[in-house]
Design an enzyme around this catalytic site. Structure first.
Site, short mmCIF file in Angstrom:
data_model
loop_
_atom_site.label_atom_id
_atom_site.label_comp_id
_atom_site.label_asym_id
_atom_site.label_seq_id
_atom_site.Cartn_x
_atom_site.Cartn_y
_atom_site.Cartn_z
N LYS A 74 3.04 -0.39 6.19
CA LYS A 74 3.08 0.47 4.72
C LYS A 74 3.77 -0.52 3.74
CE LYS A 74 4.73 2.74 2.12
NZ LYS A 74 4.76 2.31 0.70
N GLU B 14 16.95 -2.13 7.39
CA GLU B 14 17.45 -3.28 6.57
C GLU B 14 17.69 -2.88 5.28
OE1 GLU B 14 18.18 -5.92 8.03
OE2 GLU B 14 16.81 -6.37 9.66
N CYS C 4 18.10 -8.48 -1.59
CA CYS C 4 18.92 -7.50 -0.74
C CYS C 4 20.31 -8.28 -0.60
CB CYS C 4 18.51 -7.14 0.58
SG CYS C 4 17.79 -8.48 1.49
N GLU D 56 24.91 -0.90 -5.60
CA GLU D 56 23.96 -1.90 -5.52
C GLU D 56 23.02 -1.69 -6.85
OE1 GLU D 56 20.64 -1.91 -2.88
OE2 GLU D 56 20.71 -4.04 -2.63
P1 NAD Z 1 12.55 1.97 -1.38
O1 NAD Z 1 13.34 2.58 -0.44
O2 NAD Z 1 12.51 2.79 -2.70
O3 NAD Z 1 11.29 1.81 -0.90
C1 NAD Z 1 10.94 0.75 0.27
C2 NAD Z 1 9.66 1.18 1.05
O4 NAD Z 1 9.78 2.54 1.36
C3 NAD Z 1 8.37 1.44 0.11
O5 NAD Z 1 7.40 0.75 1.09
C4 NAD Z 1 8.10 2.64 -0.28
O6 NAD Z 1 6.96 3.33 -0.49
C5 NAD Z 1 8.82 3.57 1.04
N1 NAD Z 1 8.97 4.66 0.79
C6 NAD Z 1 9.86 5.23 -0.17
N2 NAD Z 1 10.02 6.45 0.02
C7 NAD Z 1 9.49 6.65 1.49
C8 NAD Z 1 9.66 7.99 2.30
N3 NAD Z 1 10.08 9.18 1.93
N4 NAD Z 1 9.08 7.77 3.72
C9 NAD Z 1 8.58 6.69 3.96
N5 NAD Z 1 8.66 5.40 3.12
C10 NAD Z 1 9.27 5.77 1.97
O7 NAD Z 1 13.13 0.43 -1.83
P2 NAD Z 1 12.51 -0.54 -3.02
O8 NAD Z 1 12.70 0.06 -4.52
O9 NAD Z 1 11.17 -0.88 -2.64
O10 NAD Z 1 13.25 -1.71 -2.66
C11 NAD Z 1 14.66 -2.08 -3.02
C12 NAD Z 1 15.71 -1.71 -1.95
O11 NAD Z 1 15.48 -2.39 -0.95
C13 NAD Z 1 17.26 -2.29 -2.42
O12 NAD Z 1 18.06 -1.22 -2.03
C14 NAD Z 1 17.36 -3.55 -1.39
O13 NAD Z 1 18.61 -3.75 -1.33
C15 NAD Z 1 16.87 -3.14 -0.35
N6 NAD Z 1 16.05 -4.45 0.25
C16 NAD Z 1 16.75 -4.67 1.31
C17 NAD Z 1 16.43 -5.93 2.07
C18 NAD Z 1 17.18 -6.20 3.64
O14 NAD Z 1 16.71 -7.08 4.25
N7 NAD Z 1 18.33 -5.61 3.66
C19 NAD Z 1 15.48 -6.55 1.78
C20 NAD Z 1 14.73 -6.20 0.44
C21 NAD Z 1 15.00 -5.17 -0.09
#
Ligand code: NAD
Length: 493
Positions: free
Chosen positions: A191, A266, A300, A397
């Site tokens: 997804k 992650e 991240c 963050e």
């Molecule tokens: P997000 O948590 O908003 O979304 C991530 C994913 O989760 C998306 O595909 C989104 O559609 C999905 N999602 C959102 N709500 C959900 C729910 N209720 N149930 C299931 N899936 C759901 O994050 P983002 O805005 O896409 O990315 C930014 C964040 O990701 C930052 O906090 C960043 O640090 C983190 N990040 C971490 C890493 C790592 O390797 N640690 C890498 C990249 C990004």
């Protein structure tokens, strides 16, 4: 035709519907969502959102593929051949993927070419090599009721893996989840993030072309609260591998706990970059700037807390400010652009709010802080100096190009500041002293520490964090272990 026009044409030609059980689901009139170009603010594509029926079909197709299906019967070497073919296909289409990723994410063209695509290709190649090397152990046991015993373990695929990815590096982070799971013999339901699903849909085309059997891999485009939520709540999902924000990570973890399903999480970071007085300050300034400004800080592992030895503080801040001021904001497809746009209006508002908070809390703004007068979700590379570690801009963050610079006196101070955080994902040390490098690397709380280079990635190296940064590891051997279960067999002889 310009590169941008080519990329826009590609964006409109990528299948914009779920890929489930080996077919593109064009039949249903489900809801749709728009993918917006962060630079022009125009619609790049309108994508059909996967609904409950798609989620159900993808998960059950995964089980059918595994339980007696072609995928489940395939041995490791054959899976490795398919993964190798996929790596070659991705390599041959790397330019298309790089352009599409620049377009939907807004990142400058060089980044997908030197980071995301090479890493994704290498990750598929790495796990092509793993697929026929997934082994158990033989464990000496003392016997049972006076009889001898032979005990061994086998590693079995964990089952259907739900992989949920963020928008910042969709191809690379997708590969980190897909490649080890497929190598281990799992079925994957991906997804991708709603802001940037196009590279994942294009990848599904390559996976189909590579010859993976139906059900081994599905892509469900859709929003988090709808498609994502349906997927994590689905009882047929055996494991959830999630990369995203800590807030969503908590929702995912709660859903997983309800079904006693394992997770790899992650999440975000507030990673320190520690500049010691003995560092090569020019190299450190280049590396620290990369660490906080790459992908507009939407990384991240972004090194957003910049801890600098007081004796070199002033000269280092000057060097870093010069790097920020040299950044060229613009269309990722323009030659010379070094910084693109943030992903969307919400992220722009979030970053702007943190900049206001930094000012209000009394940190000294030494670079950026504003927005260029143009369309798109652009914000200037921003640095706050003379900050303290208890300020909001040092604790939360931001996920934008905002660096918070804090002075320290001794190595103990640097370690204490680095570890005084809710996050523990990555850390970078800048020093020419080997003893200091190794001893601080041991003491700093982070899943990955880099010395004299920001976040060097490699599919052989485990990746992940602790605290609010999540748990579990991806990549390398850890990626195989996270997608398999060890089963013990004891034969009473
Ligand atoms: P997000 O948590 O908003 O979304 C991530 C994913 O989760 C998306 O595909 C989104 O559609 C999905 N999602 C959102 N709500 C959900 C729910 N209720 N149930 C299931 N899936 C759901 O994050 P983002 O805005 O896409 O990315 C930014 C964040 O990701 C930052 O906090 C960043 O640090 C983190 N990040 C971490 C890493 C790592 O390797 N640690 C890498 C990249 C990004």
């Amino acid at each position: 035709m310009s590169k941008r026009a080519e990329a826009e044409e590609l964006a409109s030609s990528v299948p914009s519907v779920p890929y489930v059980a080996g077919t593109w689901d064009t039949a249903k009139a489900a809801g749709t969502f728009d993918v917006i170009d962060p630079v022009t603010e125009r619609v790049l594509a309108t994508v059909t959102e996967a609904d409950a029926a798609d989620v159900d079909l993808a998960v059950s197709a995964g089980h059918s593929a595994l339980d007696g299906g072609e995928w489940g019967r395939m041995d490791g070497a054959a899976r490795g051949v398919l993964l190798g073919r996929l790596a070659d296909l991705l390599d041959s289409r790397a330019e298309d993927f790089a352009n599409l990723e620049s377009l939907e994410v807004g990142k400058p063209g060089i980044e997908p070419r030197v980071i995301d695509l090479p890493q994704a290709v290498q990750t598929f190649r790495h796990y092509a090599g793993w697929a026929d090397k997934i082994e158990g152990r033989t464990i000496p046991t003392p016997g049972y009721m006076g009889r001898k015993t032979l005990s061994y373990t086998v590693r079995r695929p964990i089952g259907v893996v739900a992989a949920i990815t963020p928008w910042n590096s969709p191809t690379m982070i997708g590969s980190w989840k897909i490649a080890p799971a497929l190598a281990a013999g799992c079925a994957v339901v991906l997804k991708p993030a709603e802001d940037a699903p196009l590279t994942s849909l294009l990848l599904a085309r390559l996976i189909h072309e590579a010859g993976f059997p139906p059900g081994a891999f599905s892509v469900l485009p859709g929003r988090g609260a709808t498609t994502g939520n349906l997927l994590i709540e689905h009882p047929g999902v055996d494991k959830i591998s999630f990369t995203g924000s800590p807030e969503t990570g908590r929702v995912v973890a709660t859903a997983a706990v309800k079904g006693f399903r394992p997770t790899t999480l992650e999440l975000g970071g507030k990673s320190p970059q520690i500049v010691f007085a003995d560092a090569d300050l020019d190299a450190a300034a280049d590396g620290v700037a990369l660490g906080i400004f790459a992908n507009q800080g939407q990384v991240c592992a972004a090194g957003s807390r910049i801890l600098v030895a007081r004796s070199v503080y002033g000269e280092f801040v000057d060097r870093l400010v010069a790097r920020a001021e040299a950044a060229v904001l613009g269309d990722p497809f323009d030659q010379g652009t070094t910084m693109g746009a943030l992903i969307n209006a919400k992220q722009l508002e979030r970053v702007a709010r943190y900049i206001r908070i930094g000012r209000d809390e009394g940190a000294r703004l030494v670079a950026g802080g504003g927005r260029p007068d143009r369309s798109g979700y652009f914000i200037e590379p921003t640095l706050f100096a003379d900050a303290s570690n208890d300020m909001t801009i040092a604790r939360e963050e931001i996920f934008g190009p905002v660096g918070t610079i804090i002075a320290f006196d001794t190595d103990d101070d640097a370690v204490a500041l680095a570890n005084d955080s809710d996050f523990a994902l990555a850390a970078t040390l800048w020093t020419s002293d080997l003893t200091r490098a190794h001893s601080v690397a041991q003491r700093v709380q982070a899943g990955a520490v880099a010395v004299n280079g920001w976040s060097p990635l490699d599919p052989r190296l485990p990746w992940g964090g602790s605290k609010l940064s999540g748990h579990g590891r991806e990549l390398g051997r850890a990626g195989i272990e996270a997608n398999t279960e060890e089963k013990t067999v004891t034969v009473v002889l």
